[in-house]
Structures are given as C-alpha cells and as structure tokens.
Design a protein around this motif. Sequence first.
Motif, PDB file in Angstrom:
ATOM      1  N   HIS A 131       1.271 119.097  68.067  1.00 45.25           N
ATOM      2  CA  HIS A 131      -0.099 119.214  68.589  1.00 45.25           C
ATOM      3  C   HIS A 131      -0.730 120.558  68.241  1.00 45.25           C
ATOM      4  O   HIS A 131      -0.028 121.564  68.086  1.00 45.25           O
ATOM      5  N   ASP A 151       4.607 127.025  71.446  1.00 43.28           N
ATOM      6  CA  ASP A 151       4.182 125.666  71.835  1.00 43.28           C
ATOM      7  C   ASP A 151       2.730 125.485  71.444  1.00 43.28           C
ATOM      8  O   ASP A 151       1.836 125.667  72.264  1.00 43.28           O
ATOM      9  N   ALA A 152       2.487 125.083  70.190  1.00 43.45           N
ATOM     10  CA  ALA A 152       3.472 124.690  69.182  1.00 43.45           C
ATOM     11  C   ALA A 152       2.995 125.143  67.802  1.00 43.45           C
ATOM     12  O   ALA A 152       3.281 124.498  66.829  1.00 43.45           O
ATOM     13  N   GLU A 203      -2.030 116.816  73.306  1.00 38.37           N
ATOM     14  CA  GLU A 203      -0.675 116.563  73.835  1.00 38.37           C
ATOM     15  C   GLU A 203      -0.476 117.205  75.200  1.00 38.37           C
ATOM     16  O   GLU A 203       0.223 116.665  76.055  1.00 38.37           O
ATOM     17  N   GLU A 204      -1.096 118.357  75.399  1.00 43.18           N
ATOM     18  CA  GLU A 204      -0.850 119.082  76.654  1.00 43.18           C
ATOM     19  C   GLU A 204      -1.412 118.362  77.872  1.00 43.18           C
ATOM     20  O   GLU A 204      -1.094 118.721  79.002  1.00 43.18           O
ATOM     21  N   GLU A 257       8.041 120.554  68.610  1.00 37.62           N
ATOM     22  CA  GLU A 257       7.993 121.290  69.867  1.00 37.62           C
ATOM     23  C   GLU A 257       9.035 122.404  69.786  1.00 37.62           C
ATOM     24  O   GLU A 257      10.021 122.289  69.052  1.00 37.62           O
TER      25      GLU A 257
HETATM   26 ZN   LIG Z   1       4.075 121.372  73.224  1.00 40.16          ZN
END
Ligand SMILES: [Zn+2]
Length: 429
Positions: free
Chosen positions: A108, A136-137, A173-174, A198
């Motif tokens: 992401h 991240d990330a 994604e978060e 990740e």
């Molecule tokens: Zn992540």
Amino acid sequence: MVESMETVPEYKKTEHRNWINSQQDRMTSLVEKWASINSGTYHRIGVESMVNTLLPEFSKFEAVPQILEIPSIQQVNDRGELQSIELGPALSVRCRPDATKRVLLAIHTDTVYSVDSVFQAVKHDSNRLCGPGVADAKGGIAILLVALEALERFLPQELQEHFGWEVLLNPDEEIGSPGSASLLQAAASRNHVGLLFEPSLPDGSLVSQRKGSANFEIVCRGKSAHAGRHFEDGRNAIAAAASIAVQIHSLNGRWPGTTFNVARVDGGGPLNMVPDVGVVGVNVRYSGQDQEATILHTLDGILSEVSSSTGVESERFGEFTAPPKQAEGLTETLLHQVVETGTELGLNLNLRPTGGVCDGNRLQRWGLPNVDTLGVRGGEIHSHDEFMIKESLAERATLTAELLLGWATNKIPWPISRTEADYGSSEKS
Ligand SMILES: [Zn+2]
C-alpha cells in the motif's frame, strides 16, 4: 578496508546480488523522498502526489504503469450519518500477463499519519531511517521495485516470456482496503502467487498467521428534548451508546484470542439538550472464521437488550474486513520456500503469528496463496517513532529477487502444480 571473503554476506555475492547491493543508497534516498510526502489514507491529494512520484520509477519496465481511480467509500460520521469519502488512486503495472507463471507483488501507498499529524519529518539515525511510513510500507515499495529491476536485468531472455508479474500499489490498506477490494480480488484471480511487502517483525521474523479483523459502527437514535423543561420526554442516545460500549468491552476474555476494542464514542451536543444521537466504533480481532456468526449474534443481543431497556433504537454498520489468515496449503509451502531461500542467503528467518491484519488476509480469502512480510526490517510502526533498518533494503530486495529468479529458472520449484493453476482444461491430465 577491503572486506575479506568470509565477511561478505551471501546476499552480496554473485552478479545480481552485487547489483542489488549497489542500489542500497538509491533505495534509501527513494524511501526518504517517498516518506516526506504525506500519504495518510484520507489525504487524497497526498496519495495522488505519492503515486505521481512513483510513476517514473515504474515506467522503466516493458509494461506501461496505469493510475487507477478507486470507488468512493461510505463511512459513518460522528452524527451517525453515512458519508461518502473519495480516496486516492492505485498504481498498477502488468508485465507479461499471459505468461504461464504469474506473481502479484503488492503493497500500500497510504499511511496511518494524517496530513495534520505532528509526525512528518524523515531523519537518518546511523543505521536507521525514521519517519512516517518508512517501514509501513514505503520501504517495501523500494524493495519490490529493485527486486523486479534485478529480475528483468538478469533473467535470461528466453525464460522471460514464461514468467509474468503484476504490481498493485493500493491507497487504502490502513483502513481495511474498502475501496481497492475489487482491484485486489481481480489481481488475486489472475495470479498464482502473492508477495506482499509489509514490514517484517523487528527481529526480521516473517508473519506466519494473522488474526481476522472487523470494524463496526453502532448508531443509537434517541429523542432530543430540553434538558430542563421536558427532560422526561427525551431518550438519551449517549447513555445508550455508553451502555453498549461498556457491555462490548466486557466481552474481552470471554473467548480466548478474541478482543473487542471500543475505540470511539461520538455524538451529543449542547449540555441543555438530551442527545438524540450516539455512535460507538469498535474493532474486533478473532482467530477463526467460525467465530464470526457468534460475534455478530452477541453484538446484536447487546443492541436489542439496550434498546428495550432504554427506548433508544440502534443500528449496526460495518463488517468483517479481513478473515483470519492461516499458514496452510500453498501459503505454507511458500513460507517454507522463503525461509529456505533466506537460509541460503545467510538470513535466519523465523516465523511468528500476529494479531495484525493486512491485504494478505484478503488475498488468501480470494484464493491467492501469499507471503506478506517481505518488506524492511523495522519497528514502532503506527507510532511517532517508526523506523526501518537501512541495510534491510538491499537484503530484502535480494531475498525477493532470489525467489523470482529461482521460480523463473526452476531453481526453486514453482509452488503451484499445473492442475491447480488455471491453465485451461486442455492441459489437465
Ligand atoms: Zn502496512
């Protein structure tokens, strides 16, 4: 001083390993540049600018990268109303999509740090890079980029047509990938193996299995009234929401490994008014997909009990956003291949379970076996002390390149048997 042969780690030997190692400083600079762009999930312009900054790096392959808009998402606001939110775009590159072996490399572009977060600066601290999203990330994006560059540079021409890959960088994604779900699902269906970037755990361990996750918003609707003149006519939605919050919190400990995090209570207004709206937000983590029905049944039981005792109606929004991810079947085979490849490179990769979820959970549900922690070694993610270890960029890019080159040259067995892969019925024996 010249390094003696014994001190040169395995991952720096051979031509392609050497080349990847020569990219170490470039990778660090890229991550520094990307982490300086705020791409908090809800900062649409920031995510867009991040994607535009990535574009030239991903334009050097034979495939043309595409910027893909994703559908807007619905979220419950603090007045209990459904609100439509526009998110940033995704970036996709599909190279040799008709090859007989196809790998998805995904991660992401968004971070948990909003545009007004105090954590914006990127700093070097000896062997670490500290900053928002370095581990991240965004470090993972540099790793997949350089691993693919190594593949294209060192894979013999005659083997290239059999080995295809797809990159998908999604912007949400978060928050559980609600907008990019259809892109992920489509990518899962047309590839055989998934590699996600990740961050690995701080000691370098890979994640073997993950819990499932669900987000629920409970909207309580009471009746407003003047707090002095007609208090008895009111139905207090905040009191009902508070009762629901306390009862959900008390579920912790009832089922081993299942947790209920009451993360938010909103609503209400002027102090001289009985509040007619209360909102409770809760995140649930659980280990087995068979628990989902019990969780829903229990939550709904609490809602109807509070409703009958207070006269405040409540409604549940939200869903299970990621099923639990198990280390089984082809995902387990893949994990072992990664660990063995790591061992050959002198990396001691352990496997550990975690309560965190990621797109690896979702891709597995849609049938794509995957390993999801091929990103940097780093730590303190989702905090203002997030860091990554710089040397892990070249180290992990080598690990990924070794897997890709291994599969493409048959040095590592392709983990999907021909009958399992969807190659068409004529090829099935
Ligand atoms: Zn992540």
